[in-house]
Design an enzyme around this catalytic site. Structure first.
Site, PDB file in Angstrom:
ATOM      1  N   SER A   1      -6.258 -37.061  -6.598  1.00  0.00           N
ATOM      2  CA  SER A   1      -6.052 -38.531  -5.019  1.00  0.00           C
ATOM      3  C   SER A   1      -6.378 -38.378  -3.487  1.00  0.00           C
ATOM      4  O   SER A   1      -5.313 -37.899  -3.379  1.00  0.00           O
ATOM      5  CB  SER A   1      -4.644 -39.488  -5.747  1.00  0.00           C
TER       6      SER A   1
ATOM      7  N   TYR B   1       4.066 -38.758  -5.706  1.00  0.00           N
ATOM      8  CA  TYR B   1       3.041 -38.994  -6.673  1.00  0.00           C
ATOM      9  C   TYR B   1       2.389 -37.985  -5.582  1.00  0.00           C
ATOM     10  O   TYR B   1       0.840 -37.348  -6.369  1.00  0.00           O
ATOM     11  CB  TYR B   1       2.803 -40.961  -6.686  1.00  0.00           C
TER      12      TYR B   1
END
Length: 242
Positions: free
Chosen positions: A141, A154
């Protein structure tokens, strides 16, 4: 890599980026093996692909279960005799400030986002060696390069996956096993809705600033993953930053 007739394993394939990727690779002529926890959803997807005369296989898999991950690779190898591409896409987020993020939830997403891909790589690399090489695409990501409040846990899991990818690339280069890291931006899927949330902060996650770019579609990200499979760069980004 020419995608036609290649055997591609896609994790997290029951929705979002994984589902869009499965459709796109099937349309490009690949034989796709779809992994996710929901057996019913996978069966529906595979049946739909079959109606369009695409080769597809559903393998219900819990990516946090090492035995299940190994069984996934064995099942696909048994079916097709080879695995050319692994797309490690399954993942989940947790929202919460570093000061009070739920540690059990952090541990849960670390298991899925980091250890799951590593176990998948460990299960598939011996099979790729048998066939003279292969390609692994790890879906990270763009937030792994950022410092955004409430999603540090995350982002940390994806940063760990980046390091695993970079190191494995160096270790495996002599064996013709290539590693690409994919960096999606914010994407219009149910990923945010499926995120875990620390009750103490009840953070809803960062939102793009007013007037900022709209999230990418899952199909746009899938197109970039297909591009990465064809061109095999070390890193694949979307065309803009978040």
């Amino acid at each position: 890599m020419d995608i036609q007739d290649k055997v591609v394993v896609i994790t997290g394939a029951s929705g979002g980026i994984g589902l869009a990727t499965a459709h796109l690779f099937a349309e490009a002529g690949a034989k796709v093996a779809l992994a996710a926890r929901s057996a019913d959803t996978l069966t529906t997807i595979v049946n739909e692909l079959h109606t369009h005369h695409h080769e597809a296989l559903a393998v219900p898999t819990d990516m946090c279960n090492k035995d299940a991950v190994e069984a996934l690779m064995d099942r696909v190898f048994e079916q097709y005799g080879r695995i050319d591409i692994l797309i490690n896409n399954a993942g989940q987020a947790v929202r919460g400030n570093v000061a009070d993020v739920d540690i059990d939830q952090f541990r849960q997403i670390f298991e899925l986002n980091v250890l799951g891909p590593v176990e998948a790589m460990q299960a598939i690399i011996p099979k790729m060696r048998q066939n003279g090489g292969g390609l692994i695409i790890n879906v990270s990501s763009i937030v792994s390069h950022m410092h955004l409040p409430s999603i540090g846990a995350y982002a940390a899991t994806k940063a760990a996956l980046n390091m695993i990818s970079d190191t494995a690339r160096e270790e495996l280069t002599s064996e013709n096993i290539r590693i690409t890291t994919m960096f999606p931006n914010a994407t219009a899927t149910n990923f945010g809705k499926n995120s875990l949330a620390t009750p103490k902060t009840n953070q809803q996650g960062p939102r793009p600033p007013q007037g900022g770019p709209e999230p990418d579609s899952a199909e746009a990200v899938a197109q970039k993953i297909l591009e990465a499979a064809r061109n095999e760069p070390h890193e694949q980004y979307m065309d803009r930053s978040v």
